[in-house]
Design a protein around this motif. Structure first.
Motif, PDB file in Angstrom:
ATOM      1  N   THR A  50      11.668  -1.861 -11.038  1.00  0.00           N
ATOM      2  CA  THR A  50      10.194  -2.298 -10.241  1.00  0.00           C
ATOM      3  C   THR A  50      11.052  -1.822  -8.670  1.00  0.00           C
ATOM      4  O   THR A  50      11.910  -3.197  -8.363  1.00  0.00           O
ATOM      5  N   THR A  51      10.806  -1.149  -7.590  1.00  0.00           N
ATOM      6  CA  THR A  51      11.022  -1.452  -6.149  1.00  0.00           C
ATOM      7  C   THR A  51      10.079  -1.789  -5.217  1.00  0.00           C
ATOM      8  O   THR A  51       9.449  -1.998  -5.291  1.00  0.00           O
ATOM      9  N   ALA A  59       0.340  -2.258  -3.776  1.00  0.00           N
ATOM     10  CA  ALA A  59      -0.034  -3.315  -3.558  1.00  0.00           C
ATOM     11  C   ALA A  59      -1.332  -3.227  -2.620  1.00  0.00           C
ATOM     12  O   ALA A  59      -1.852  -3.719  -1.368  1.00  0.00           O
ATOM     13  N   GLU A  60      -1.166  -1.280  -1.710  1.00  0.00           N
ATOM     14  CA  GLU A  60      -1.349  -0.804   0.014  1.00  0.00           C
ATOM     15  C   GLU A  60      -1.102  -1.400   0.527  1.00  0.00           C
ATOM     16  O   GLU A  60      -2.087  -1.930   1.313  1.00  0.00           O
ATOM     17  N   VAL A  61       0.138  -1.886   0.852  1.00  0.00           N
ATOM     18  CA  VAL A  61       0.764  -2.842   2.018  1.00  0.00           C
ATOM     19  C   VAL A  61       2.249  -1.826   2.413  1.00  0.00           C
ATOM     20  O   VAL A  61       2.826  -1.270   1.490  1.00  0.00           O
ATOM     21  N   SER A  62       2.960  -2.243   3.880  1.00  0.00           N
ATOM     22  CA  SER A  62       4.071  -1.551   3.986  1.00  0.00           C
ATOM     23  C   SER A  62       4.851  -2.626   3.179  1.00  0.00           C
ATOM     24  O   SER A  62       5.148  -3.038   2.525  1.00  0.00           O
ATOM     25  N   PRO A  63       6.124  -1.217   2.732  1.00  0.00           N
ATOM     26  CA  PRO A  63       7.580  -2.406   2.800  1.00  0.00           C
ATOM     27  C   PRO A  63       8.249  -3.663   3.318  1.00  0.00           C
ATOM     28  O   PRO A  63       8.751  -3.919   3.184  1.00  0.00           O
ATOM     29  N   SER A  64       7.258  -3.033   5.114  1.00  0.00           N
ATOM     30  CA  SER A  64       8.051  -4.100   5.788  1.00  0.00           C
ATOM     31  C   SER A  64       7.170  -5.343   5.801  1.00  0.00           C
ATOM     32  O   SER A  64       7.621  -5.978   5.774  1.00  0.00           O
ATOM     33  N   THR A  65       6.165  -4.698   5.105  1.00  0.00           N
ATOM     34  CA  THR A  65       4.597  -6.095   4.770  1.00  0.00           C
ATOM     35  C   THR A  65       5.160  -6.588   3.283  1.00  0.00           C
ATOM     36  O   THR A  65       5.395  -8.372   3.922  1.00  0.00           O
ATOM     37  N   VAL A  66       6.299  -6.117   2.679  1.00  0.00           N
ATOM     38  CA  VAL A  66       6.469  -7.088   1.820  1.00  0.00           C
ATOM     39  C   VAL A  66       7.270  -7.842   2.445  1.00  0.00           C
ATOM     40  O   VAL A  66       7.529  -9.122   1.705  1.00  0.00           O
ATOM     41  N   PHE A  67       8.602  -7.405   2.598  1.00  0.00           N
ATOM     42  CA  PHE A  67       9.911  -8.387   2.644  1.00  0.00           C
ATOM     43  C   PHE A  67       9.275  -9.432   4.748  1.00  0.00           C
ATOM     44  O   PHE A  67       9.971 -10.133   4.137  1.00  0.00           O
ATOM     45  N   ARG A  68       7.840  -9.161   4.590  1.00  0.00           N
ATOM     46  CA  ARG A  68       7.667 -10.520   6.190  1.00  0.00           C
ATOM     47  C   ARG A  68       7.121 -11.799   5.395  1.00  0.00           C
ATOM     48  O   ARG A  68       7.260 -12.462   5.395  1.00  0.00           O
TER      49      ARG A  68
END
Length: 211
Positions: A50-51, A59-68
């Motif tokens: 899982t990446t 989750a329908e967000v950007s990778p940068s949002t995940v890291f935020r």
């Protein structure tokens, strides 16, 4: 503890939490969406496969949002919304109550609420704690934030510094016991009454090891 898809429930006996503002509710929904997507993907394809990119898409967000919201993938698994509930529960206990009793009641209330609302997430998280060394290692690191929060509560009611050595050792012992009981429960196939095991661990801390 675990995440919820709504404002965290108030533990019995704790002071009600003030309602979240619109911005805080949106942040909470985003955090929960990321976490639920992560657990769903891990259940389907495993932790290592899982990446962050897959999690973001699900989750329908950007990778940068995940890291935020989460610094690491391990944090997505481990982070929850229950620290404020634990703090409120502990602050609600009588000031003259023995600290171990106050913490025991807080832990049992919070864990019971966790089990009632997020039983499957608890089981999946525990399985990952047992199976994935990186999650176990990160869990030890993230517990320090909870330790600081609870230490401050005990310090406030005793008039001592939150950095008081005795308070730090006490909270570290309690959270260490919680960690070991959770791992033990997971290693035993999640059989047995987890709440009863926590109570048994608190008895050990109170009475000492009897051999």
């Amino acid at each position: 503890m675990a995440a919820t898809s709504h404002t965290p429930a108030t533990a019995p006996g704790a002071q009600p939490q003030p309602p979240l503002g619109l911005r805080e509710r949106k942040k909470l929904r985003t955090r929960v969406a990321i976490r639920k997507a992560t657990y769903r993907l891990i259940a389907e394809q495993g932790y290592d496969a899982t990446t962050i990119e897959q999690i973001a898409e699900a989750a329908e967000v950007s990778p940068s949002t995940v890291f935020r919201y989460f610094a690491t993938k391990e944090d997505i698994v481990l982070t929850d919304e229950y620290d404020p509930v634990m703090e409120a529960s502990l602050r609600s206990r009588p000031a003259d109550e023995p600290p171990l009793l106050s913490v025991r009641v807080m832990m049992i209330e919070s864990l019971s609420s966790f089990i009632d609302m997020e039983s499957e997430e608890l089981r999946q998280r525990t399985r990952l704690m047992v199976e994935v060394p990186a999650i176990r290692a990160r869990m030890t690191e993230t517990m320090s934030d909870t330790a600081k929060l609870l230490s401050k509560v005990l310090a406030d009611r005793s008039g001592r510094s939150a950095d008081d050595l005795q308070i730090r050792v006490f909270i570290a012992a309690v959270l260490g016991a919680l960690r070991e009981v959770t791992l033990y429960w997971g290693e035993q196939g999640q059989t047995g009454d987890l709440v009863a095991m926590i109570n048994e661990a608190m008895d050990t801390l109170e009475g000492g090891l009897l051999l």
